[in-house]
Design a protein around this motif. Structure first.
Motif, mmCIF file in Angstrom:
data_model
loop_
_atom_site.group_PDB
_atom_site.id
_atom_site.type_symbol
_atom_site.label_atom_id
_atom_site.label_comp_id
_atom_site.label_asym_id
_atom_site.label_seq_id
_atom_site.Cartn_x
_atom_site.Cartn_y
_atom_site.Cartn_z
ATOM 1 N N ASP A 85 19.968 57.705 3.549
ATOM 2 C CA ASP A 85 20.092 58.664 2.455
ATOM 3 C C ASP A 85 21.298 58.217 1.627
ATOM 4 O O ASP A 85 21.885 57.168 1.895
ATOM 5 C CB ASP A 85 20.288 60.073 3.017
ATOM 6 C CG ASP A 85 19.916 61.154 2.018
ATOM 7 O OD1 ASP A 85 19.752 60.823 0.831
ATOM 8 O OD2 ASP A 85 19.801 62.313 2.436
ATOM 9 N N ARG A 86 21.716 58.982 0.628
ATOM 10 C CA ARG A 86 22.953 58.655 -0.095
ATOM 11 C C ARG A 86 24.130 58.688 0.857
ATOM 12 O O ARG A 86 24.215 59.543 1.742
ATOM 13 C CB ARG A 86 23.190 59.644 -1.239
ATOM 14 C CG ARG A 86 22.342 59.399 -2.466
ATOM 15 C CD ARG A 86 22.787 60.283 -3.620
ATOM 16 N NE ARG A 86 24.103 59.895 -4.109
ATOM 17 C CZ ARG A 86 24.314 58.966 -5.041
ATOM 18 N NH1 ARG A 86 23.299 58.319 -5.572
ATOM 19 N NH2 ARG A 86 25.536 58.684 -5.453
ATOM 20 N N VAL A 87 25.072 57.765 0.663
ATOM 21 C CA VAL A 87 26.291 57.758 1.460
ATOM 22 C C VAL A 87 27.367 58.542 0.721
ATOM 23 O O VAL A 87 27.559 58.372 -0.482
ATOM 24 C CB VAL A 87 26.773 56.320 1.753
ATOM 25 C CG1 VAL A 87 26.961 55.511 0.476
ATOM 26 C CG2 VAL A 87 28.057 56.335 2.562
ATOM 27 N N THR A 88 28.040 59.425 1.450
ATOM 28 C CA THR A 88 29.101 60.245 0.870
ATOM 29 C C THR A 88 30.327 60.185 1.770
ATOM 30 O O THR A 88 30.211 60.337 2.995
ATOM 31 C CB THR A 88 28.658 61.706 0.707
ATOM 32 O OG1 THR A 88 27.476 61.751 -0.112
ATOM 33 C CG2 THR A 88 29.742 62.537 0.048
ATOM 34 N N THR A 89 31.486 59.977 1.179
ATOM 35 C CA THR A 89 32.731 59.814 1.934
ATOM 36 C C THR A 89 33.835 60.645 1.285
ATOM 37 O O THR A 89 33.920 60.719 0.058
ATOM 38 C CB THR A 89 33.147 58.327 1.975
ATOM 39 O OG1 THR A 89 32.074 57.554 2.523
ATOM 40 C CG2 THR A 89 34.384 58.123 2.828
ATOM 41 N N PHE A 90 34.664 61.259 2.126
ATOM 42 C CA PHE A 90 35.795 62.056 1.669
ATOM 43 C C PHE A 90 37.067 61.571 2.363
ATOM 44 O O PHE A 90 37.019 61.079 3.495
ATOM 45 C CB PHE A 90 35.600 63.547 1.989
ATOM 46 C CG PHE A 90 34.379 64.160 1.375
ATOM 47 C CD1 PHE A 90 34.419 64.647 0.076
ATOM 48 C CD2 PHE A 90 33.198 64.249 2.090
ATOM 49 C CE1 PHE A 90 33.292 65.208 -0.502
ATOM 50 C CE2 PHE A 90 32.065 64.810 1.524
ATOM 51 C CZ PHE A 90 32.107 65.298 0.222
ATOM 52 N N SER A 91 38.201 61.719 1.679
ATOM 53 C CA SER A 91 39.480 61.371 2.304
ATOM 54 C C SER A 91 40.584 62.251 1.748
ATOM 55 O O SER A 91 40.475 62.797 0.643
ATOM 56 C CB SER A 91 39.829 59.894 2.074
ATOM 57 O OG SER A 91 40.113 59.644 0.704
ATOM 58 N N ASN A 133 28.025 57.987 6.508
ATOM 59 C CA ASN A 133 27.508 56.636 6.740
ATOM 60 C C ASN A 133 26.171 56.369 6.063
ATOM 61 O O ASN A 133 25.561 55.325 6.284
ATOM 62 C CB ASN A 133 27.396 56.346 8.240
ATOM 63 C CG ASN A 133 28.552 55.496 8.745
ATOM 64 O OD1 ASN A 133 29.071 54.658 8.009
ATOM 65 N ND2 ASN A 133 28.956 55.705 9.975
ATOM 66 N N GLY A 134 25.690 57.311 5.238
ATOM 67 C CA GLY A 134 24.461 57.081 4.495
ATOM 68 C C GLY A 134 23.195 57.198 5.312
ATOM 69 O O GLY A 134 22.125 56.808 4.834
ATOM 70 N N LEU A 135 23.276 57.732 6.528
ATOM 71 C CA LEU A 135 22.099 57.861 7.377
ATOM 72 C C LEU A 135 21.637 59.305 7.429
ATOM 73 O O LEU A 135 22.443 60.239 7.470
ATOM 74 C CB LEU A 135 22.387 57.350 8.791
ATOM 75 C CG LEU A 135 22.506 55.820 8.837
ATOM 76 C CD1 LEU A 135 23.907 55.402 9.148
ATOM 77 C CD2 LEU A 135 21.513 55.240 9.818
ATOM 78 N N ALA A 136 20.304 59.492 7.428
ATOM 79 C CA ALA A 136 19.742 60.831 7.453
ATOM 80 C C ALA A 136 20.036 61.534 8.779
ATOM 81 O O ALA A 136 20.196 62.747 8.831
ATOM 82 C CB ALA A 136 18.234 60.764 7.214
ATOM 83 N N GLN A 137 20.097 60.764 9.868
ATOM 84 C CA GLN A 137 20.414 61.340 11.171
ATOM 85 C C GLN A 137 21.908 61.622 11.254
ATOM 86 O O GLN A 137 22.676 61.235 10.379
ATOM 87 C CB GLN A 137 20.017 60.372 12.284
ATOM 88 C CG GLN A 137 20.867 59.103 12.287
ATOM 89 C CD GLN A 137 20.379 58.057 13.258
ATOM 90 O OE1 GLN A 137 19.238 57.636 13.181
ATOM 91 N NE2 GLN A 137 21.232 57.657 14.172
ATOM 92 N N SER A 138 22.327 62.299 12.318
ATOM 93 C CA SER A 138 23.743 62.594 12.502
ATOM 94 C C SER A 138 24.456 61.332 12.975
ATOM 95 O O SER A 138 24.354 60.940 14.142
ATOM 96 C CB SER A 138 23.918 63.718 13.533
ATOM 97 O OG SER A 138 25.286 63.982 13.750
ATOM 98 N N ALA A 139 25.133 60.666 12.060
ATOM 99 C CA ALA A 139 25.812 59.405 12.385
ATOM 100 C C ALA A 139 27.143 59.343 11.671
ATOM 101 O O ALA A 139 27.548 58.296 11.168
ATOM 102 C CB ALA A 139 24.934 58.221 11.999
#
Length: 393
Positions: A272-278, A299-305
């Motif tokens: 899926d789209r990858v989203t990151t916060f800091s 991490n851009g994965l649809a599953q919990s990763a």
């Protein structure tokens, strides 16, 4: 790439002499150069000696209307751990009959076997910019605003600082808080001027297609579905204020980034789209600095990763000598890995251009057993002395 790097180094080393000759005549351009090299020694680690060397140049001029225009470039070569160059890599060999997946932010994966990366050279920076009272615009190879504005925990090390290691002697470093989704891929960035201590910025990267040395966003691992990040957008806000009454400068930053993940048809349902916060904060007193950094990515994965990490550190300065202590930890849902690390060290500025750092640290890596693979649990905790020698000017 090696030929390009050698050519650029030759030009850069020739520039000071040419610049001295120009001083006899009026020249509207101001040029600066930088050169440096770092050697990392770790007698007890998997890779006992690693290194990096870089050279850069920038030139700018002020126009009659007050605008500043300029060009900046930097080339670098690194010998990192062959299986973990740019942090990404395969920790644990998986089932060769199945396709593996890698984190779109971390680049960590399980696959048939780890791959090996030799000495690499890269044009890490090559951009033009224009700045004035309304802010600054950059175009070209450059870090995005999330990495540029980030506030990191202090460290007596530069190349080996926890959360932003450029070189990894152990090969099992799990902790990265570097909010650098696209590496040095070509991008367009805008940053506001700093007003009342606040500065904000946006970056857009059409395609992350450059294998940067510290962020290898375009690395395809063996036996792992290849991915490409496109249409990446990142934003960041940085605040820095000097509290004169308390004698301390405080800084903080927040950032978010997101990108499309292009992958072959057989893996489209996985990504899926990858989203990151800091987020990060730092306080600098006269001789003491302390800070904390946190990062989280799906991490851009649809599953919990999800991947989540943090670092914290404190340093104390005595003249040309600085001592410090730092901690960090991370966990990655995709590979079921958990890691933590700590270092204690001392750094001394031998000359204006030379610094040596000596420390002792430990990296721990745990594989947490899952319901599907109870036998996979294991632990690895190497420790030992680390030495970092840096020459720069």
């Amino acid at each position: 790439m090696k030929v390009v790097g050698i050519s650029l180094l030759t030009v850069l080393f020739a520039m000071p002499a040419a610049h001295a000759q120009w001083e006899e005549d009026w020249n509207p351009w101001e040029t600066e150069t930088e050169f440096g090299a770092t050697i990392v020694l770790a007698p007890d680690a998997d890779e006992q000696a690693l290194g990096r060397i870089w050279a850069g140049a920038s030139t700018n001029r002020i126009l009659e209307n007050g605008l500043e225009i300029g060009v900046s470039g930097r080339v670098e070569a690194q010998k990192d751990h062959p299986q973990r160059a740019g942090f990404s890599g395969i920790f644990i060999p998986g089932d060769s009959s199945q396709t593996g997946f890698q984190g779109a932010y971390t680049g960590l994966a399980s696959g048939p076997a780890p791959d090996e990366v030799d000495l690499r050279a890269e044009l890490e920076e090559a951009y033009v910019y224009i700045g004035g009272g309304y802010g600054e615009v950059r175009l070209g190879r450059d870090e995005g605003v999330a990495a540029r504005f980030q506030e990191n925990a202090p460290s007596v090390f530069s190349t080996l600082a926890l959360g932003r290691q450029s070189l990894d002697p152990t090969g099992i470093d799990m902790v990265t808080t570097r909010h650098d989704l696209t590496g040095p891929s070509a991008k367009l960035s805008y940053a506001t001027p700093r007003l009342v201590g606040i500065r904000a910025g946006l970056s857009f990267t059409p395609k992350a297609d450059v294998r940067g040395l510290d962020r290898d966003a375009d690395r395809n691992l063996p036996g792992v579905a290849p991915i490409t990040l496109t249409n990446a957008v990142e934003g960041s806000v940085n605040v820095s204020r000097l509290l004169r009454d308390q004698g301390v400068r405080v800084s903080a930053a927040l950032a978010a980034s997101t990108a499309d993940v292009d992958t072959p048809f057989y893996a489209t349902s996985v990504y899926d789209r990858v989203t990151t916060f800091s987020a990060g904060a730092r306080a600098e007193f006269e001789t003491i600095s302390l800070g904390f950094t946190w990062l989280q990515s799906d991490n851009g994965l649809a599953q919990s990763a999800d991947y989540e990490s943090w670092t914290a550190g404190v340093t104390k300065t005595f003249g040309k000598t600085r001592i410090g202590l730092e901690f960090g930890a991370a966990e990655d849902g995709l590979t079921s890995l958990e890691g933590d690390a700590w270092k204690i060290g001392i750094a001394h500025d031998v000359t204006e251009f030379a610094r040596i750092s000596l420390g002792y640290g430990e990296n721990s890596l745990d594989r947490v057993a899952s319901e599907e693979n109870i036998a996979a649990e294991w632990n690895n905790s190497p420790d030992g002395i680390v030495i970092e020698i840096t020459l720069s000017r």
